[in-house]
Design an enzyme around this catalytic site. Sequence first.
Site, PDB file in Angstrom:
ATOM      1  N   GLU A  32      -1.228  -9.273   9.803  1.00 10.76           N
ATOM      2  CA  GLU A  32      -1.937  -9.505   8.966  1.00 10.76           C
ATOM      3  C   GLU A  32      -3.634 -10.202   8.950  1.00 10.76           C
ATOM      4  OE1 GLU A  32      -1.737  -8.330   5.761  1.00 10.76           O
ATOM      5  OE2 GLU A  32       0.647  -8.326   5.153  1.00 10.76           O
TER       6      GLU A  32
ATOM      7  N   ASN B 124      -6.613  -3.711   3.722  1.00  8.73           N
ATOM      8  CA  ASN B 124      -6.948  -5.058   3.644  1.00  8.73           C
ATOM      9  C   ASN B 124      -7.588  -5.052   5.337  1.00  8.73           C
ATOM     10  OD1 ASN B 124      -4.541  -5.793   5.504  1.00  8.73           O
ATOM     11  ND2 ASN B 124      -3.955  -7.806   4.257  1.00  8.73           N
TER      12      ASN B 124
ATOM     13  N   ASP C 285       7.740  -1.462  12.604  1.00  9.15           N
ATOM     14  CA  ASP C 285       8.710  -3.240  11.549  1.00  9.15           C
ATOM     15  C   ASP C 285       8.773  -2.357  10.612  1.00  9.15           C
ATOM     16  OD1 ASP C 285       6.165  -1.690  10.036  1.00  9.15           O
ATOM     17  OD2 ASP C 285       4.270  -2.450   9.561  1.00  9.15           O
TER      18      ASP C 285
ATOM     19  N   HIS D 256      -4.578  -4.498   8.211  1.00  8.90           N
ATOM     20  CA  HIS D 256      -3.910  -4.959   8.701  1.00  8.90           C
ATOM     21  C   HIS D 256      -3.160  -3.424   9.120  1.00  8.90           C
ATOM     22  CE1 HIS D 256      -0.868  -4.812   4.762  1.00  8.90           C
ATOM     23  NE2 HIS D 256       0.027  -2.964   6.147  1.00  8.90           N
TER      24      HIS D 256
HETATM   25  C1  GLP Z   1       3.075  -0.994   5.216  1.00  6.89           C
HETATM   26  C2  GLP Z   1       3.315  -0.760   6.651  1.00  6.89           C
HETATM   27  C3  GLP Z   1       1.803  -0.388   7.438  1.00  6.89           C
HETATM   28  C4  GLP Z   1       1.172   0.872   6.450  1.00  6.89           C
HETATM   29  C5  GLP Z   1       0.628   0.283   5.661  1.00  6.89           C
HETATM   30  C6  GLP Z   1      -0.062   1.103   4.118  1.00  6.89           C
HETATM   31  O1  GLP Z   1       2.364  -2.557   4.569  1.00  6.89           O
HETATM   32  N1  GLP Z   1       3.703  -2.054   6.989  1.00  6.89           N
HETATM   33  O2  GLP Z   1       2.251   0.270   8.761  1.00  6.89           O
HETATM   34  O3  GLP Z   1       0.179   1.198   7.483  1.00  6.89           O
HETATM   35  O4  GLP Z   1       1.107  -0.647   4.612  1.00  6.89           O
HETATM   36  O5  GLP Z   1       0.872   1.978   4.097  1.00  6.89           O
HETATM   37  P1  GLP Z   1       0.087   3.178   3.036  1.00  6.89           P
HETATM   38  O6  GLP Z   1       0.385   4.306   3.789  1.00  6.89           O
HETATM   39  O7  GLP Z   1       1.539   3.719   1.925  1.00  6.89           O
HETATM   40  O8  GLP Z   1      -1.363   2.944   2.155  1.00  6.89           O
END
Ligand code: GLP
Length: 244
Positions: free
Chosen positions: A140, A133, A67, A135
């Site tokens: 989402e 959450n 993404d 995702h």
């Molecule tokens: C982000 C990304 C995800 C990621 C998640 C967790 O928004 N789009 O791909 O897995 O949130 O992020 P973090 O590893 O910083 O907790």
Amino acid sequence: MNVIKVPNYYALSEAAACIVASQMLENPKLTLGLATGSTPAGLYKELVRLYNNGVLDFSNTPTVNLDEYVINPEHPQSYISFMKDHLFSHVNLESNYHIPNGAATDLNAECERYNGVVKNLPNRLQILGIGSNGHIGFNEPSTDPDSFGYYTSLVHLADSTIKDNARFFDGNEDEVPTAAISMGIKQILDSDQIILLATGEHKSKAIYDALYGKITPTCPASVLQLHKNVTLIVDTAAASKLPY
Ligand code: GLP
């Protein structure tokens, strides 16, 4: 789902790197599916170390990211900037990486282009983090029963994600992009192998729901129960709600 429980973030990164490195060494046709966020940063650091030590060669392993924010790619918090800082600029991948263009003038056309890119990169080992959450990528929580069939699309970030990600934007929620281009759930499920990484107590509920909850679009990660080859690498804190 295969669950590897480790004591801390360092061990999580090492365990993930062991799996990724062995797949890269064994499978010359591998595509690496990459994730961003803070969780995989330690994994990338270890992959760079293995590259510098002559163990890994990235020249034949294309990568495809999950993404990208709708954002100027030059922005220091764009996901392309993150990937260059943590991996791309440090290994011999050259230009063999793929990530959505968050500044495309026609974002829907960019999603279509990216669908073609993903389709042409088989044998994918997909790294995944998880949002607090539930995702995955930027898919989402949703009430749309069709969302498990989605391909790459333009998505809007949940308020909780904007709050979570504000830490990357000097704590300022207003600076966090509200939209992103994300590989869809269908494309995540189409990967051959998935490594799901989770660290910290704030991920423990999402991890419990992903493993033991109902399979539902309100917890996108629960769809991983349907995939035949998922390895969860989880530290003690993120595993704290698991029954073992
Ligand atoms: C982000 C990304 C995800 C990621 C998640 C967790 O928004 N789009 O791909 O897995 O949130 O992020 P973090 O590893 O910083 O907790």
